[in-house]
Design a protein around this motif. Structure first.
Motif, PDB file in Angstrom:
ATOM      1  N   ARG A 130       0.831  -1.202   0.000  1.00 18.55           N
ATOM      2  CA  ARG A 130       0.000   0.000   0.000  1.00 18.55           C
ATOM      3  C   ARG A 130       0.868   1.256   0.000  1.00 18.55           C
ATOM      4  O   ARG A 130       0.548   2.243  -0.671  1.00 18.55           O
ATOM      5  CB  ARG A 130      -0.935   0.010   1.206  1.00 18.55           C
ATOM      6  CG  ARG A 130      -1.840   1.240   1.242  1.00 18.55           C
ATOM      7  CD  ARG A 130      -2.762   1.239   2.444  1.00 18.55           C
ATOM      8  NE  ARG A 130      -3.788   0.216   2.334  1.00 18.55           N
ATOM      9  CZ  ARG A 130      -4.763   0.049   3.226  1.00 18.55           C
ATOM     10  NH1 ARG A 130      -4.815   0.823   4.296  1.00 18.55           N
ATOM     11  NH2 ARG A 130      -5.665  -0.893   3.062  1.00 18.55           N
ATOM     12  N   VAL A 131       1.972   1.227   0.759  1.00 21.33           N
ATOM     13  CA  VAL A 131       2.887   2.371   0.794  1.00 21.33           C
ATOM     14  C   VAL A 131       3.417   2.675  -0.608  1.00 21.33           C
ATOM     15  O   VAL A 131       3.438   3.827  -1.046  1.00 21.33           O
ATOM     16  CB  VAL A 131       4.064   2.103   1.759  1.00 21.33           C
ATOM     17  CG1 VAL A 131       5.116   3.214   1.639  1.00 21.33           C
ATOM     18  CG2 VAL A 131       3.558   2.030   3.198  1.00 21.33           C
ATOM     19  N   VAL A 134       0.497   3.991  -2.891  1.00 18.28           N
ATOM     20  CA  VAL A 134       0.159   5.379  -2.570  1.00 18.28           C
ATOM     21  C   VAL A 134       1.258   6.330  -3.033  1.00 18.28           C
ATOM     22  O   VAL A 134       0.989   7.441  -3.488  1.00 18.28           O
ATOM     23  CB  VAL A 134      -0.106   5.538  -1.051  1.00 18.28           C
ATOM     24  CG1 VAL A 134      -0.210   7.011  -0.669  1.00 18.28           C
ATOM     25  CG2 VAL A 134      -1.386   4.812  -0.653  1.00 18.28           C
ATOM     26  N   ASN A 317       6.224   9.349   7.218  1.00 20.36           N
ATOM     27  CA  ASN A 317       5.550  10.274   6.304  1.00 20.36           C
ATOM     28  C   ASN A 317       5.787  11.737   6.651  1.00 20.36           C
ATOM     29  O   ASN A 317       6.006  12.579   5.773  1.00 20.36           O
ATOM     30  CB  ASN A 317       4.044   9.994   6.295  1.00 20.36           C
ATOM     31  CG  ASN A 317       3.682   8.804   5.440  1.00 20.36           C
ATOM     32  OD1 ASN A 317       4.070   8.706   4.283  1.00 20.36           O
ATOM     33  ND2 ASN A 317       2.932   7.866   6.014  1.00 20.36           N
ATOM     34  N   SER A 364       3.038  11.941  -1.952  1.00 20.98           N
ATOM     35  CA  SER A 364       2.724  10.619  -1.400  1.00 20.98           C
ATOM     36  C   SER A 364       2.451  10.662   0.107  1.00 20.98           C
ATOM     37  O   SER A 364       1.450  10.105   0.572  1.00 20.98           O
ATOM     38  CB  SER A 364       3.864   9.644  -1.698  1.00 20.98           C
ATOM     39  OG  SER A 364       3.665   8.422  -1.034  1.00 20.98           O
ATOM     40  N   PRO A 365       3.312  11.303   0.929  1.00 25.41           N
ATOM     41  CA  PRO A 365       2.991  11.394   2.357  1.00 25.41           C
ATOM     42  C   PRO A 365       1.664  12.101   2.630  1.00 25.41           C
ATOM     43  O   PRO A 365       0.931  11.709   3.543  1.00 25.41           O
ATOM     44  CB  PRO A 365       4.168  12.202   2.925  1.00 25.41           C
ATOM     45  CG  PRO A 365       5.290  11.939   1.993  1.00 25.41           C
ATOM     46  CD  PRO A 365       4.657  11.834   0.643  1.00 25.41           C
ATOM     47  N   THR A 367      -0.970  12.063   0.703  1.00 24.61           N
ATOM     48  CA  THR A 367      -2.025  11.102   0.392  1.00 24.61           C
ATOM     49  C   THR A 367      -2.149  10.062   1.506  1.00 24.61           C
ATOM     50  O   THR A 367      -3.260   9.721   1.936  1.00 24.61           O
ATOM     51  CB  THR A 367      -1.740  10.404  -0.948  1.00 24.61           C
ATOM     52  OG1 THR A 367      -1.585  11.388  -1.974  1.00 24.61           O
ATOM     53  CG2 THR A 367      -2.874   9.474  -1.325  1.00 24.61           C
ATOM     54  N   SER A 368      -1.013   9.572   1.984  1.00 22.14           N
ATOM     55  CA  SER A 368      -1.025   8.570   3.057  1.00 22.14           C
ATOM     56  C   SER A 368      -1.637   9.132   4.339  1.00 22.14           C
ATOM     57  O   SER A 368      -2.457   8.465   4.987  1.00 22.14           O
ATOM     58  CB  SER A 368       0.406   8.090   3.333  1.00 22.14           C
ATOM     59  OG  SER A 368       0.942   7.423   2.224  1.00 22.14           O
ATOM     60  N   SER A 372      -4.905   7.949   6.516  1.00 23.14           N
ATOM     61  CA  SER A 372      -4.401   7.200   7.665  1.00 23.14           C
ATOM     62  C   SER A 372      -5.522   6.768   8.612  1.00 23.14           C
ATOM     63  O   SER A 372      -6.417   7.547   8.956  1.00 23.14           O
ATOM     64  CB  SER A 372      -3.369   8.047   8.430  1.00 23.14           C
ATOM     65  OG  SER A 372      -3.965   9.226   8.923  1.00 23.14           O
TER      66      SER A 372
END
Length: 450
Positions: A130-131, A134, A317, A364-365, A367-368, A372
């Motif tokens: 998933r990481v 994403v 992140n 990306s961070p 989006t994560s 979360s």
């Protein structure tokens, strides 16, 4: 190692975001030719962009809710069909009305496609997979925009602007075929769709976007949009299956991620618009040259995106996001010195290296963090909020820069004002991303002192 099926699903997700991101940038380089061929007035030309923007932003929350209510596979295919119809209509347009209607349909398809495709990551990927998924998803928007400028410039210069829209059709056909074979059609439980919340959110976002993007009576539309959104929040509190569960905002990390994303995209959207205009007016670049001039940012965005999974695994992140925003701040600080006497390599290409790398690391961070600890039942709604922040932030940032620079005839002066506002957005995003840790540190020192 990802299975073949997961690779196909990830490809579908990335292509979904890529075609929506690339479409907007292709239009930028083709606006002049579109105006000449369709004999558009200035007001009609603005609505070629506004129709897509208003539809995309206005229906975004609804798009996330549809996937949760009626199944991701079904809604994913529907969104591709809508986007394909809009692309075909835009490519075949013979009048202003037809073009504006087609762009509105494209926006509607994008509004459903973007959150639905992002929610597929939540459905099919876990842990390290998933990481990585994403990370690629978060960076594809920047890559799509940069590559779209190059592709759009080439298509406009050597073929027709119509081909920039029609090229979506075969891509969508392949995606439909792959989605039928790869996505699982889960049995849908009968649930009541949040019709009232959908209407209020669409109306409220429409009013607010229109207020900042061309309305003559800005305050009236802004007040109307604000009142509708307040009513929307009250409605969502009492709805059993809301399209925007308010519990998504209980997490400080998620809430800050939405705000920071809006500020970041606002800065980047205005940056691409003003720098493109600057290079064509001051440097005399053609559309194709302007597209290729964004290549340094494309390369560093890609490098940043490739490095993100390993960096997030090692540093987390929040630290990667902070470093990315710091790189963006450096790039926008350098742009404060851009003027008519500047050369491309120092005045534009050098800042692009920092802006591209920072963008590749930050998306990306964000989006994560925006997704979360989200429950599976809220995956579509959370994905919708990520994309709402993206779209509304871009619209607000660009409109603010254009409004602040109105009345100035010198392109260098207009660009300077735009880049100053963009820098303020990035600095604000950097401060917000740090605010939680700063407050904790402050209270620790205060308690220790007493």
């Amino acid at each position: 190692m990802m299975t073949t099926r997961k690779r196909i699903i990830l490809s579908l997700v990335l292509l979904s975001y890529f075609i929506t991101a690339i479409d907007g940038s292709i239009v930028i380089t083709g606006l002049t030719r579109i105006t000449d061929d369709l004999h558009l007035s200035h007001e009609e030309l603005s609505w070629v962009q506004n129709a897509y923007l208003l539809s995309f932003g206005g229906f975004m929350l609804m798009g996330g809710g549809l996937g949760d209510a009626f199944g991701r596979k079904r809604i994913f295919k529907l969104s591709l069909i809508l986007f394909g119809i809009g692309s075909l209509g835009a490519g075949m347009s013979q009048s202003a009305g037809m073009m504006i209607a087609a762009r509105f349909m494209q926006g509607l398809g994008s509004a459903v496609l973007a959150p639905t495709s992002l929610a597929l990551i939540m459905d099919y990927f876990d842990g390290g997979e998933r990481v990585k998924a994403v990370a690629w998803y978060g960076s594809i928007s920047g890559l799509g925009l940069c590559i779209g400028l190059i592709v759009g410039g080439a298509i406009t210069s050597y073929a027709s602007w119509r081909d920039g829209f029609l090229v979506n059709i075969p891509i969508i056909a392949v995606m439909l075929l792959l989605s039928v074979k790869s996505l699982s059609g889960k049995k849908i439980k009968k649930t009541k769709f949040d019709v009232c919340g959908t209407l209020l959110s669409v109306s409220g976002i429409f009013c607010m976007l229109y207020a900042i993007d061309g309305a003559e009576n800005m305050m009236i539309w802004l007040i109307a949009g604000t009142l509708l959104m307040i009513l929307f929040v009250f409605t969502e509190q009492k709805t059993h299956r809301p399209i925007m569960p308010l519990r998504l905002f209980y997490s400080t990390d998620r809430r800050n991620a939405y705000i920071v994303r809006a500020l970041l995209i606002g800065a980047l959207m205005g940056y691409n618009f003003f720098i493109s205009e600057f290079m064509q007016e001051v440097f005399g670049f053609t559309p194709l040259m302007t597209g290729f001039a964004f290549l340094p940012m494309t390369i560093t965005t890609f490098i940043g995106a490739v490095r993100v999974p390993a960096l997030v695994e090692k540093y987390g992140n929040k630290r990667v996001l902070a470093f990315g925003l710091a790189m963006l701040a450096v790039g926008f600080c350098e742009l404060q010195f851009l003027n008519k006497e500047s050369c491309y390599s120092i005045g534009i290409a050098l800042p692009m290296l920092f802006i591209g790398f920072g963008q590749g690391l930050a998306m990306s961070p964000l989006t994560s963090l925006g997704l979360s600890d989200v429950e599976h039942v809220d995956a579509g709604a959370a994905s919708g909020l990520v994309n709402v922040a993206h779209q509304v932030g871009g619209a607000f940032g660009l409109s603010l820069m254009v409004s602040a620079s109105n009345g100035l005839t010198d392109m260098a002066s207009r660009c300077h004002i735009g880049m100053w506002i963009a820098l303020c957005c990035i600095v604000a995003a950097l401060l917000i991303s740090f605010i939680k840790s700063v407050l904790k540190h402050y209270w620790f020192i205060r308690m220790k002192f007493w």
